[in-house]
Design a protein around this motif. Structure first.
Motif, mmCIF file in Angstrom:
data_model
loop_
_atom_site.group_PDB
_atom_site.id
_atom_site.type_symbol
_atom_site.label_atom_id
_atom_site.label_comp_id
_atom_site.label_asym_id
_atom_site.label_seq_id
_atom_site.Cartn_x
_atom_site.Cartn_y
_atom_site.Cartn_z
ATOM 1 N N ASN A 57 12.667 20.505 4.681
ATOM 2 C CA ASN A 57 11.273 20.224 3.898
ATOM 3 C C ASN A 57 11.076 18.616 3.972
ATOM 4 O OD1 ASN A 57 10.080 22.314 2.473
ATOM 5 N ND2 ASN A 57 12.255 23.236 2.369
ATOM 6 N N ALA A 58 10.150 18.497 3.198
ATOM 7 C CA ALA A 58 9.590 17.067 2.987
ATOM 8 C C ALA A 58 10.569 16.169 2.409
ATOM 9 C CB ALA A 58 8.244 17.032 2.444
ATOM 10 N N ILE A 59 10.788 14.908 2.754
ATOM 11 C CA ILE A 59 11.640 13.908 1.869
ATOM 12 C C ILE A 59 10.638 12.828 1.412
ATOM 13 C CG2 ILE A 59 13.662 12.366 1.716
ATOM 14 C CD1 ILE A 59 14.768 13.990 3.883
ATOM 15 N N LEU A 60 10.262 12.520 0.164
ATOM 16 C CA LEU A 60 9.283 11.893 -0.398
ATOM 17 C C LEU A 60 10.089 10.804 -1.330
ATOM 18 C CD1 LEU A 60 6.371 13.908 -1.398
ATOM 19 C CD2 LEU A 60 6.583 12.695 0.600
ATOM 20 N N GLY A 61 9.193 9.858 -1.827
ATOM 21 C CA GLY A 61 9.485 8.941 -2.977
ATOM 22 C C GLY A 61 10.318 7.769 -2.779
ATOM 23 N N ALA A 62 10.806 7.099 -3.688
ATOM 24 C CA ALA A 62 11.296 5.701 -3.442
ATOM 25 C C ALA A 62 12.705 5.954 -3.357
ATOM 26 C CB ALA A 62 10.982 5.001 -4.503
ATOM 27 N N HIS A 63 13.541 4.940 -2.509
ATOM 28 C CA HIS A 63 14.946 5.009 -2.681
ATOM 29 C C HIS A 63 15.546 4.618 -4.135
ATOM 30 C CE1 HIS A 63 19.023 3.950 -1.554
ATOM 31 N NE2 HIS A 63 19.129 5.095 -1.025
ATOM 32 N N HIS A 76 11.749 14.795 -3.728
ATOM 33 C CA HIS A 76 12.257 12.961 -3.589
ATOM 34 C C HIS A 76 13.692 13.127 -3.139
ATOM 35 C CE1 HIS A 76 9.669 10.818 -6.680
ATOM 36 N NE2 HIS A 76 9.098 11.396 -5.797
ATOM 37 N N TYR A 77 13.925 11.965 -2.598
ATOM 38 C CA TYR A 77 15.367 11.680 -1.696
ATOM 39 C C TYR A 77 16.388 11.918 -2.653
ATOM 40 C CZ TYR A 77 18.770 9.030 0.661
ATOM 41 O OH TYR A 77 20.033 8.516 1.300
#
Ligand SMILES: Cc1cc2nc3c(=O)[nH]c(=O)nc-3n(C[C@H](O)[C@H](O)[C@H](O)COP(=O)(O)OP(=O)(O)OC[C@H]3O[C@@H](n4cnc5c(N)ncnc54)[C@H](O)[C@@H]3O)c2cc1C
Length: 405
Positions: free
Chosen positions: A338-344, A389-390
Motif C-alpha cells: 500500500n501507499a507510504i505517505l507523509g513526512a519522515h 504514513h511512514y
C-alpha cells in the motif's frame, strides 16, 4: 510540450519534487490549484521521455473493489476526477472529456476461504457506496457464458467506476497545466541530498550535473527507485522494483460481449483492450526485486503459464496470438503493498509518495491532492490519509488490504 531545461532558474524552491511522472505531477498540479499555497515548486525528472517509469507501463484501470474503506474512498475520488477532468481543470476546452470503460473487475473465487474474503470485502464496499454484486457460478455463466465455471464458488463484480481509463491523458494534463501555472520542470537526476547540522531537515538536493538546489520541502516521487532516493537521506524504505508482464493478444474467435477485468484464481488477469484485442498480465514466480532498468521479457511465462490459464478459463480463447508485450515495474511495498505517505519522523521535511504497487495510477488524483494539502497545511483537509504514513513502516504494522493485484 515545451522541452525541459537541464538547469533550474533559481537556487532555492519552497517545494522540490523528485520524480515528475504521474504522482509528482499530480502533487505539483494540486499545489497550483490551492490559492492558499503561494510557494515555488520545482519538479526534477531524470528521464523527460518517461519511457522507463511505471506510469508508462501501466494497464490503466481503476476499481472500487478494495477491502479497506480508505482505498475505496481514494478510488472514488479518482473516478470523480477522471470523469470531470475538464471541470477540475477550470473548464479548459483543450482538456478532453473523459470517461471510464466500465466493464468491471470480475474476481473469481475457487475456494470457500476466498469466497468468504469476497463476501467480507463486498460489505465494506457497499457501506462505502460501491455497487459490488456477488454472483454464483450459475449467475456468472448466465451473464458471461464464455467462462468455464466448474471450479468457481463465487464471483464478485462491480460495473460502476470500474474498468479502463486513459491515464496517459490525465498525466499529460497534470504536467501541462502545472507548467502553465508556473511549476518549473527540469531534466536532471538527484544523486544526493544534504542535511542540516542537526540532521532533521534536507537543506539541498544535488543533481548529477553537479548543480545544488536549496529546498524548503522535498517530495520523493521516484516510483520504483524510491528506496534509492530515501537512502540518500539515510532512510530505509521497503519499496522494490518488481517486474510485471503485460501481453496484448487477438483471438481467432472474439467474444460477443466485453470481457471484464477477470482476476483468475491463479492470479493471472485478463480484460478487454481494444474492440478486438485483449490484455493479460501476471507476475513472475518467484518474484524478486530487479534492477529498475531491467525490462527483459520472460517469454516462457506466456507459453507455459498465462496462455494455458486463459484457454482453460475461456475455452473460446484456445486460438489466440500475442500482438504486443512489455515488462514494467511496480514500486512494490514489501510491507503491505500500500501507499507510504507523509513526512519522515526525524527528517521532517522529507515526504514520501511511494509504494503504490499495482494501484498507483488510479490513486494519483487523491494522493496528489493529499500531498498538496499536507505541504500547505501540515494536515489533510479532504480525506485523512494518515493511516498510510511512514510511521506504520517504522512500527512494522501493515495495512491489511486483501484486494491486491
Ligand atoms: C504493468 C503495470 C500495470 C499497472 N496497472 C495499473 C492499473 O491498472 N491501475 C493502477 O492504478 N495502477 C497500475 N499500475 C501502477 C501504476 O502504474 C503506478 O503505481 C504509478 O504509475 C506510479 O507512478 P509514480 O509517479 O509513483 O512512479 P513512476 O511512474 O515510476 O515515476 C517515477 C519518476 O521518478 C523519476 N526518477 C526516479 N529517480 C529519480 C531521481 N533520482 N531524480 C529525478 N527523477 C527520478 C523517474 O524517471 C520517473 O519518471 C501498474 C503498474 C505496472 C508496472
Amino acid at each position: 510540450m515545451v522541452a525541459m531545461s537541464s538547469e533550474a532558474s533559481k537556487t532555492a524552491y519552497d517545494v522540490v519534487i523528485i520524480g515528475g511522472a504521474i504522482m509528482g505531477s499530480s502533487t505539483a498540479w494540486f499545489l497550483t490549484e490551492n490559492a492558499e499555497f503561494d510557494g515555488s515548486v520545482l519538479v526534477i525528472e531524470r528521464d523527460p521521455s518517461y519511457t522507463a517509469c511505471s506510469t508508462a507501463h501501466t494497464n490503466s484501470c481503476i476499481r472500487q473493489q478494495f477491502s479497506t474503506e480508505l482505498n475505496i474512498r481514494i478510488s472514488q475520488f479518482g473516478a470523480a476526477f477522471v470523469k470531470n477532468l475538464r471541470g477540475y481543470m477550470g473548464g479548459d476546452e483543450r482538456v478532453p472529456e473523459m470517461g471510464i470503460q466500465n466493464y468491471g473487475y470480475m474476481y473469481l473465487a475457487d475456494t470457500e476461504g476466498f469466497a468468504d474474503a469476497l463476501r467480507a470485502a463486498q460489505k465494506v464496499q457497499l457501506a462505502a457506496g460501491a455497487g459490488t454484486r456477488l454472483l454464483t457460478a450459475a449467475e456468472i455463466a448466465a451473464e458471461h457464458p464464455f467462462y468455464a465455471t466448474d471450479d468457481i464458488v463465487l464471483g464478485s463484480i462491480n460495473t460502476v467506476d470500474e474498468g479502463y481509463w486513459d491515464g496517459g491523458t490525465v498525466f499529460d494534463w497534470f504536467r501541462r497545466s502545472a507548467r502553465e501555472r508556473g511549476v518549473e520542470y527540469i531534466h536532471g537526476e538527484v544523486v544526493s541530498v544534504t542535511k542540516s547540522a542537526a540532521g532533521d531537515r534536507i537543506t539541498h538536493v544535488k543533481l548529477a550535473s553537479g548543480e545544488t538546489i536549496a529546498c524548503g520541502q522535498v517530495v520523493n516521487a521516484t516510483g520504483p527507485r524510491a528506496a534509492r532516493t530515501a537512502a540518500m537521506a539515510g532512510i530505509d524504505l521497503p519499496v522494490e522494483p518488481r517486474k510485471r508482464f503485460t501481453w496484448i493478444f487477438k483471438a481467432e474467435r472474439p467474444l460477443d460481449r466485453e470481457l471484464p477485468l477477470t482476476i483468475d484464481p491463479s492470479g493471472v488477469h485478463f480484460r478487454q483492450d481494444g474492440p478486438d484485442t485483449y490484455l493479460a498480465g501476471c507476475k513472475p514466480d518467484p518474484d524478486p526485486a530487479v534492477d529498475p532498468d531491467d525490462f527483459a521479457m520472460d517469454h516462457g511465462i506466456w507459453e507455459n503459464h498465462v496462455w494455458p490459464i486463459i484457454a482453460s478459463r475461456i475455452p473460446q480463447f484456445e486460438a489466440i496470438r500475442v500482438v504486443t508485450e512489455w515488462a514494467g515495474h511496480y514500486a512494490y511495498n514489501t510491507l503491505d503493498q500500500n501507499a507510504i505517505l507523509g513526512a519522515h519522523d526525524e527528517v521532517t521535511n522529507f515526504h514520501f509518495l511511494n509504494g503504490f504497487s499495482g494501484h498507483g495510477l488510479q490513486q494519483s488524483p487523491a494522493m496528489g491532492r493529499a500531498m498538496a494539502e499536507w505541504l500547505t497545511y501540515g494536515e489533510y483537509r479532504s480525506l485523512d490519509l494518515s493511516p498510510f504514513h511512514y510511521g506504520r513502516v517504522a512500527r512494522g504494522e501493515p495495512i491489511i488490504e486483501r484486494a491486491v493485484i
